[in-house]
Design an enzyme around this catalytic site. Structure first.
Site, PDB file in Angstrom:
ATOM      1  N   SER A 130      32.120  34.664  29.727  1.00 44.65           N
ATOM      2  CA  SER A 130      31.138  33.581  29.670  1.00 44.65           C
ATOM      3  C   SER A 130      30.902  32.845  30.985  1.00 44.65           C
ATOM      4  CB  SER A 130      31.574  32.568  28.603  1.00 44.65           C
ATOM      5  OG  SER A 130      32.883  32.129  28.851  1.00 44.65           O
ATOM      6  N   GLY A 165      31.820  32.984  35.609  1.00 47.38           N
ATOM      7  CA  GLY A 165      32.438  33.662  36.760  1.00 47.38           C
ATOM      8  C   GLY A 165      32.264  35.173  36.756  1.00 47.38           C
ATOM      9  N   ALA A 195      41.238  34.895  22.997  1.00 47.57           N
ATOM     10  CA  ALA A 195      41.421  36.334  23.217  1.00 47.57           C
ATOM     11  C   ALA A 195      42.895  36.747  23.210  1.00 47.57           C
ATOM     12  CB  ALA A 195      40.800  36.734  24.548  1.00 47.57           C
ATOM     13  N   TYR A 218      48.960  31.721  47.107  1.00 45.90           N
ATOM     14  CA  TYR A 218      48.294  32.695  46.234  1.00 45.90           C
ATOM     15  C   TYR A 218      49.095  34.006  46.128  1.00 45.90           C
ATOM     16  CZ  TYR A 218      44.777  34.674  43.322  1.00 45.90           C
ATOM     17  OH  TYR A 218      44.168  35.237  42.229  1.00 45.90           O
ATOM     18  N   VAL A 243      33.226  30.609  44.188  1.00 40.52           N
ATOM     19  CA  VAL A 243      33.471  29.334  43.512  1.00 40.52           C
ATOM     20  C   VAL A 243      33.368  29.558  42.010  1.00 40.52           C
ATOM     21  CG1 VAL A 243      32.758  26.932  43.325  1.00 40.52           C
ATOM     22  CG2 VAL A 243      32.370  28.179  45.470  1.00 40.52           C
TER      23      VAL A 243
HETATM   24  P1  NAD Z   1      36.381  31.738  35.151  1.00 46.93           P
HETATM   25  O1  NAD Z   1      37.155  30.506  34.905  1.00 46.93           O
HETATM   26  O2  NAD Z   1      34.995  31.610  35.687  1.00 46.93           O
HETATM   27  O3  NAD Z   1      36.262  32.615  33.789  1.00 46.93           O
HETATM   28  C1  NAD Z   1      37.278  32.708  32.860  1.00 46.93           C
HETATM   29  C2  NAD Z   1      36.778  33.338  31.574  1.00 46.93           C
HETATM   30  O4  NAD Z   1      37.895  33.483  30.687  1.00 46.93           O
HETATM   31  C3  NAD Z   1      35.737  32.498  30.807  1.00 46.93           C
HETATM   32  O5  NAD Z   1      34.793  33.371  30.218  1.00 46.93           O
HETATM   33  C4  NAD Z   1      36.568  31.843  29.696  1.00 46.93           C
HETATM   34  O6  NAD Z   1      35.846  31.538  28.511  1.00 46.93           O
HETATM   35  C5  NAD Z   1      37.551  32.957  29.422  1.00 46.93           C
HETATM   36  N1  NAD Z   1      38.781  32.508  28.764  1.00 46.93           N
HETATM   37  C6  NAD Z   1      39.749  31.699  29.248  1.00 46.93           C
HETATM   38  N2  NAD Z   1      40.737  31.563  28.334  1.00 46.93           N
HETATM   39  C7  NAD Z   1      40.381  32.324  27.254  1.00 46.93           C
HETATM   40  C8  NAD Z   1      40.973  32.623  26.005  1.00 46.93           C
HETATM   41  N3  NAD Z   1      42.160  32.129  25.661  1.00 46.93           N
HETATM   42  N4  NAD Z   1      40.301  33.428  25.155  1.00 46.93           N
HETATM   43  C9  NAD Z   1      39.083  33.949  25.478  1.00 46.93           C
HETATM   44  N5  NAD Z   1      38.481  33.726  26.655  1.00 46.93           N
HETATM   45  C10 NAD Z   1      39.125  32.927  27.531  1.00 46.93           C
HETATM   46  O7  NAD Z   1      37.294  32.639  36.082  1.00 46.93           O
HETATM   47  P2  NAD Z   1      37.013  33.709  37.229  1.00 46.93           P
HETATM   48  O8  NAD Z   1      37.260  33.054  38.543  1.00 46.93           O
HETATM   49  O9  NAD Z   1      35.769  34.472  37.009  1.00 46.93           O
HETATM   50  O10 NAD Z   1      38.263  34.660  37.004  1.00 46.93           O
HETATM   51  C11 NAD Z   1      38.200  35.886  36.313  1.00 46.93           C
HETATM   52  C12 NAD Z   1      39.155  36.869  36.968  1.00 46.93           C
HETATM   53  O11 NAD Z   1      38.692  37.122  38.306  1.00 46.93           O
HETATM   54  C13 NAD Z   1      40.588  36.342  37.102  1.00 46.93           C
HETATM   55  O12 NAD Z   1      41.476  37.403  36.907  1.00 46.93           O
HETATM   56  C14 NAD Z   1      40.640  35.880  38.541  1.00 46.93           C
HETATM   57  O13 NAD Z   1      41.944  35.863  39.081  1.00 46.93           O
HETATM   58  C15 NAD Z   1      39.789  36.956  39.201  1.00 46.93           C
HETATM   59  N6  NAD Z   1      39.295  36.636  40.561  1.00 46.93           N
HETATM   60  C16 NAD Z   1      38.686  35.436  40.820  1.00 46.93           C
HETATM   61  C17 NAD Z   1      38.283  35.158  42.124  1.00 46.93           C
HETATM   62  C18 NAD Z   1      37.611  33.844  42.477  1.00 46.93           C
HETATM   63  O14 NAD Z   1      37.448  33.547  43.657  1.00 46.93           O
HETATM   64  N7  NAD Z   1      37.195  33.066  41.502  1.00 46.93           N
HETATM   65  C19 NAD Z   1      38.450  36.097  43.148  1.00 46.93           C
HETATM   66  C20 NAD Z   1      39.028  37.326  42.833  1.00 46.93           C
HETATM   67  C21 NAD Z   1      39.457  37.570  41.532  1.00 46.93           C
END
Ligand code: NAD
Length: 398
Positions: free
Chosen positions: A54, A56, A116, A239, A279
């Site tokens: 939903s 990111g 989830a 990190y 972000v």
């Molecule tokens: P985000 O916070 O934008 O998205 C998190 C998602 O997880 C949302 O859809 C939320 O609804 C869902 N979620 C959280 N808890 C939940 C639960 N209990 N049940 C169901 N859904 C749940 O995060 P993001 O930054 O897009 O991170 C996603 C992945 O990408 C992570 O593994 C993160 O480490 C990785 N990542 C992020 C970055 C960055 O800069 N943001 C960079 C590289 C990798």
């Protein structure tokens, strides 16, 4: 019906409301980006389960698979629905807008709003896949959460963002008052490391894949991916070498185990993709990272290599996941979508700015303005073409 003017409410690094029309516009913009980038006749996964779909990277994954390849998608997310004049969360509105646009475009897109990590939501997803999709050939695991209730032990695990072994001091931005200041974080205890690995490591991903496999819901050749981050040395204490890094190492180990399992059983595979710093609600919460991102964006934008979630996912889909492509990996079997971020010239110039940046020159040396704008846009604010003076309908159906 609940018509109201929605004005942004921010507290530190969280925004406590969301703008429905802004969130819908943000989904539209990502769809437009994918449609413009899509190679003619692109084909790829046909039925995708996206866990954490939903916001990111998960939202961008879902959009890229659906509008890039015409894939049917089932999204799983954990969002608050609107109630009265209280808005829903951004991810709720993104999902509602995505479902509405998919319907208009004749694409199958369904969502499950719930935890989830729980057995109940896994069972519900299995039932929906069986009834509505048959099997899935792609599973994207993109959860980012501060806590997890382990359904088998009943334990509530909390993740921590801490260094391991020694305390860490570094520059950071106080998002409350825009000041550059020093922050220091005490090292994690063994139990905090264990709990962070329990939340953000590979166990839940493995349980999803094992469940889908046992239930016969993974198609021949099925592929699964989870996301990680590496970043520059400067962020490693907090990190890569910290609690979250320990969880990411566990995720990579899980990918190797799942890869063996899926290759053997279905001729499929499992990978971790290392994505660039963007972000998101998750990354804004990590000390040091918002300042690093602000400097990095300044450099990457000047070089014309800046990307957000959707541009990253377009590369992932069209260059690694399209039919006939095998994911390209490094020596550690990781897909490196952070290749432009980690380019020698990008890192050298970003690191040259690091010692110089302070509160006074923040706007001049860094793209803090871009960071703030991206942050506000996560919640549907500051998006071009949206009238923030107008009343909007805050109720929305998934
Ligand atoms: P985000 O916070 O934008 O998205 C998190 C998602 O997880 C949302 O859809 C939320 O609804 C869902 N979620 C959280 N808890 C939940 C639960 N209990 N049940 C169901 N859904 C749940 O995060 P993001 O930054 O897009 O991170 C996603 C992945 O990408 C992570 O593994 C993160 O480490 C990785 N990542 C992020 C970055 C960055 O800069 N943001 C960079 C590289 C990798």
């Amino acid at each position: 019906m609940a018509l109201t003017v929605v004005t942004q409410k921010v507290r530190g690094f969280i925004c406590t409301n969301a703008h429905p029309a802004g969130c819908a516009r943000s989904v539209e913009r990502q769809i437009e980006s994918v449609l413009a980038a899509r190679p003619a006749n692109a084909t790829g996964p046909k039925n995708a389960l996206v866990i954490g779909s939903s916001t990111g990277y998960g939202l961008a994954s879902r959009i890229a698979l659906a509008w890039g390849f015409g894939a049917k998608t089932l999204g799983v997310f954990f969002e608050k629905e609107p109630s009265g004049k209280r808005t829903g969360t951004a991810g709720y509105y993104h999902s509602a807008a995505l479902h509405a646009r998919a319907r208009a475009d004749g694409l199958f897109a369904e969502g499950i709003n719930g935890d989830a990590f729980s057995e109940e939501i896994k069972r519900e997803a299995a039932a929906r896949i069986r009834a509505e999709m048959g099997q899935v050939d792609a599973v994207i695991y993109s959860l980012a959460s501060p806590r997890r209730v382990n359904p088998r032990s009943g334990e509530t695990l909390q993740s921590a963002l801490k260094p391991i072994g020694a305390s860490y001091s570094g520059k950071t931005i106080d998002l409350g008052n825009n000041e550059v200041k020093m922050t220091s974080v005490e090292p994690a205890t063994d139990d905090e490391i264990r709990q962070t690995v329990g939340v953000m490591g590979g166990e839940d991903w493995r349980w999803w894949i094992e469940m889908l496999l046992e239930e016969g819901l993974l198609a021949e050749g099925a592929r699964t991916l989870a996301y990680s981050y590496v970043g520059p040395e400067l962020t490693w204490p907090i990190y890569r070498d910290g609690t979250i890094g320990a969880a990411k190492k566990d995720l990579a180990k899980t990918a190797d185990a799942l890869n063996d399992l899926l290759a053997h059983r279905l001729g499929g595979g499992a990978w971790v993709s290392v994505n660039k710093a963007v972000v998101t609600q998750a990354s804004a919460a990590i000390p040091v990272v918002p300042l690093y991102i602000s400097l990095l964006f300044k450099v990457m934008k000047a070089k014309g290599v800046h990307e957000g979630c959707i541009e990253q996912l377009q590369r992932l889909c069209f260059e690694h996941l399209a039919d006939g492509k095998t994911p390209r990996v490094d020596a550690d079997r990781l897909i490196r979508l952070d290749d432009w971020e980690m380019r020698e010239d990008v890192q050298r110039e970003t690191m040259a700015l690091w010692p110089q940046v302070d509160t006074e020159n923040l706007d001049q040396l860094s793209d803090y303005e871009g960071f703030r704008k991206d942050f506000n846009q996560l919640f549907g604010f500051e998006i071009d073409g949206v009238d923030y003076e107008a009343e909007v309908e805050t109720e929305a159906a998934l």
